[in-house]
Design a protein around this motif. Sequence first.
Motif, PDB file in Angstrom:
ATOM      1  N   ILE A  76       0.834  -1.206   0.000  1.00  0.00           N
ATOM      2  CA  ILE A  76       0.000   0.000   0.000  1.00  0.00           C
ATOM      3  C   ILE A  76       0.863   1.247   0.000  1.00  0.00           C
ATOM      4  N   LEU A  77       1.877   1.258   0.857  1.00  0.00           N
ATOM      5  CA  LEU A  77       2.778   2.417   0.930  1.00  0.00           C
ATOM      6  C   LEU A  77       3.531   2.600  -0.378  1.00  0.00           C
ATOM      7  N   LEU A  78       3.968   1.505  -0.981  1.00  0.00           N
ATOM      8  CA  LEU A  78       4.729   1.576  -2.227  1.00  0.00           C
ATOM      9  C   LEU A  78       3.887   2.128  -3.364  1.00  0.00           C
ATOM     10  N   PHE A  79       2.692   1.591  -3.531  1.00  0.00           N
ATOM     11  CA  PHE A  79       1.834   2.063  -4.619  1.00  0.00           C
ATOM     12  C   PHE A  79       1.406   3.509  -4.382  1.00  0.00           C
ATOM     13  N   ASN A  80       1.178   3.882  -3.127  1.00  0.00           N
ATOM     14  CA  ASN A  80       0.783   5.264  -2.869  1.00  0.00           C
ATOM     15  C   ASN A  80       1.946   6.212  -3.128  1.00  0.00           C
ATOM     16  N   GLY A  81       3.173   5.766  -2.823  1.00  0.00           N
ATOM     17  CA  GLY A  81       4.335   6.581  -3.152  1.00  0.00           C
ATOM     18  C   GLY A  81       4.453   6.817  -4.644  1.00  0.00           C
ATOM     19  N   MET A  82       4.190   5.775  -5.427  1.00  0.00           N
ATOM     20  CA  MET A  82       4.225   5.928  -6.877  1.00  0.00           C
ATOM     21  C   MET A  82       3.064   6.789  -7.363  1.00  0.00           C
ATOM     22  N   GLN A  83       1.916   6.678  -6.693  1.00  0.00           N
ATOM     23  CA  GLN A  83       0.779   7.527  -7.039  1.00  0.00           C
ATOM     24  C   GLN A  83       1.112   8.987  -6.787  1.00  0.00           C
ATOM     25  N   GLY A  84       1.882   9.241  -5.718  1.00  0.00           N
ATOM     26  CA  GLY A  84       2.315  10.597  -5.451  1.00  0.00           C
ATOM     27  C   GLY A  84       3.219  11.134  -6.541  1.00  0.00           C
ATOM     28  N   ILE A 170      10.634  11.792 -14.694  1.00  0.00           N
ATOM     29  CA  ILE A 170       9.518  11.349 -15.533  1.00  0.00           C
ATOM     30  C   ILE A 170       8.898  12.592 -16.160  1.00  0.00           C
ATOM     31  N   LYS A 171       9.088  12.762 -17.453  1.00  0.00           N
ATOM     32  CA  LYS A 171       8.669  14.001 -18.101  1.00  0.00           C
ATOM     33  C   LYS A 171       7.202  13.999 -18.518  1.00  0.00           C
ATOM     34  N   GLN A 172       6.650  12.821 -18.833  1.00  0.00           N
ATOM     35  CA  GLN A 172       5.287  12.765 -19.345  1.00  0.00           C
ATOM     36  C   GLN A 172       4.516  11.670 -18.627  1.00  0.00           C
ATOM     37  N   LEU A 173       3.201  11.876 -18.513  1.00  0.00           N
ATOM     38  CA  LEU A 173       2.355  10.885 -17.868  1.00  0.00           C
ATOM     39  C   LEU A 173       2.421   9.535 -18.567  1.00  0.00           C
ATOM     40  N   GLU A 174       2.610   9.553 -19.895  1.00  0.00           N
ATOM     41  CA  GLU A 174       2.633   8.316 -20.654  1.00  0.00           C
ATOM     42  C   GLU A 174       3.787   7.414 -20.239  1.00  0.00           C
ATOM     43  N   ASN A 175       4.845   8.006 -19.709  1.00  0.00           N
ATOM     44  CA  ASN A 175       6.007   7.213 -19.316  1.00  0.00           C
ATOM     45  C   ASN A 175       5.866   6.605 -17.928  1.00  0.00           C
ATOM     46  N   PHE A 176       4.837   7.019 -17.202  1.00  0.00           N
ATOM     47  CA  PHE A 176       4.735   6.590 -15.815  1.00  0.00           C
ATOM     48  C   PHE A 176       4.500   5.093 -15.690  1.00  0.00           C
ATOM     49  N   ALA A 177       3.650   4.526 -16.550  1.00  0.00           N
ATOM     50  CA  ALA A 177       3.336   3.099 -16.446  1.00  0.00           C
ATOM     51  C   ALA A 177       4.592   2.254 -16.613  1.00  0.00           C
ATOM     52  N   GLY A 178       5.444   2.630 -17.559  1.00  0.00           N
ATOM     53  CA  GLY A 178       6.670   1.873 -17.762  1.00  0.00           C
ATOM     54  C   GLY A 178       7.590   1.955 -16.562  1.00  0.00           C
ATOM     55  N   VAL A 179       7.730   3.142 -16.005  1.00  0.00           N
ATOM     56  CA  VAL A 179       8.578   3.312 -14.830  1.00  0.00           C
ATOM     57  C   VAL A 179       7.998   2.552 -13.644  1.00  0.00           C
ATOM     58  N   MET A 180       6.688   2.567 -13.509  1.00  0.00           N
ATOM     59  CA  MET A 180       6.038   1.857 -12.409  1.00  0.00           C
ATOM     60  C   MET A 180       6.335   0.364 -12.489  1.00  0.00           C
ATOM     61  N   ASN A 181       6.204  -0.212 -13.687  1.00  0.00           N
ATOM     62  CA  ASN A 181       6.492  -1.634 -13.847  1.00  0.00           C
ATOM     63  C   ASN A 181       7.963  -1.938 -13.592  1.00  0.00           C
ATOM     64  N   VAL A 183       9.974  -0.329 -11.550  1.00  0.00           N
ATOM     65  CA  VAL A 183      10.380  -0.072 -10.163  1.00  0.00           C
ATOM     66  C   VAL A 183       9.535  -0.850  -9.160  1.00  0.00           C
ATOM     67  N   ILE A 184       8.208  -0.732  -9.265  1.00  0.00           N
ATOM     68  CA  ILE A 184       7.334  -1.280  -8.228  1.00  0.00           C
ATOM     69  C   ILE A 184       7.437  -2.798  -8.138  1.00  0.00           C
ATOM     70  N   PHE A 185       7.253  -3.480  -9.252  1.00  0.00           N
ATOM     71  CA  PHE A 185       7.159  -4.933  -9.180  1.00  0.00           C
ATOM     72  C   PHE A 185       8.474  -5.603  -8.801  1.00  0.00           C
ATOM     73  N   PRO A 186       9.633  -5.182  -9.338  1.00  0.00           N
ATOM     74  CA  PRO A 186      10.881  -5.767  -8.819  1.00  0.00           C
ATOM     75  C   PRO A 186      11.085  -5.493  -7.335  1.00  0.00           C
ATOM     76  N   MET A 187      10.771  -4.269  -6.870  1.00  0.00           N
ATOM     77  CA  MET A 187      10.938  -3.960  -5.456  1.00  0.00           C
ATOM     78  C   MET A 187      10.039  -4.838  -4.589  1.00  0.00           C
ATOM     79  N   PHE A 188       8.831  -5.068  -5.040  1.00  0.00           N
ATOM     80  CA  PHE A 188       7.887  -5.834  -4.239  1.00  0.00           C
ATOM     81  C   PHE A 188       8.214  -7.322  -4.231  1.00  0.00           C
TER      82      PHE A 188
END
Length: 265
Positions: A76-84, A170-181, A183-188
Amino acid sequence: MVIHPYLTSLRAIVGREALRFLHQRERFVAALVRPLVWLVVFAAGFRAALGLSIIPPYQTYITYETYIVPGLCGMILLFNGMQGSLSLVYDREMGSMRLLLTAPLPRGWLLFAKLVGSTAISILQALVFLAIAAAFGVTTAPLGYLTVIPALAIAGLMLGALGLALSSFIKQLENFAGVMNFVIFPMFFLSSALYPLWKMAESSELLHDICAVNPFTHAVELIRFALYGQLNLPALGWTIFATCAFMAFALWGYDPARGLTRRKS
């Protein structure tokens, strides 16, 4: 009564984060759906397949559901950090980020205020999840629900600082999904959230070593011990160290003179 401008800015930014959260109720539901799926669905399948030995802070054998609850709080904390970080990228595209960072206050304080706001929301979401987990029979010591709050705060600050650091390039919203995948999933998954480190060592020493240096592992262990009223000093030290490192990178990234956003701010 005159309120110090630092406190005024902190209250304003935290209040803005709270209003944004209240206006995005689906964000609250989404933050709880992911860990609840793991708790209710996946844990039922893994319970029979995964044996757990007695390891600190546990003093007896536990169910798999009990083991993964701290990791799901970390999720929850990780995903919310990425949401921020996503909201920061959105604010930059809309121009409100520029107004915030040009305020007559240190940029570091403004980013810290943003971090405090997102962390407060993360703590609320994690506590609601713990209440739901208790309703499913996954409980801890009563005092643990109090001692876990500082651990959630420290872990939330670390993961929120990571989100700040990521948002600096992260310059554009479109790039966020790639960065999330990326960072988030390997960390988790490369952490002790779902499996103990000794289980990792049984399959691969390399995976064990990667999990052991993963900052998310230390955040999860900090939460795990705090739920039982115990302090894991190594986890606390590494989590604070990672928080400072991520925050330093975020400050560098948002410095228009040197950072990665100098062409955008």
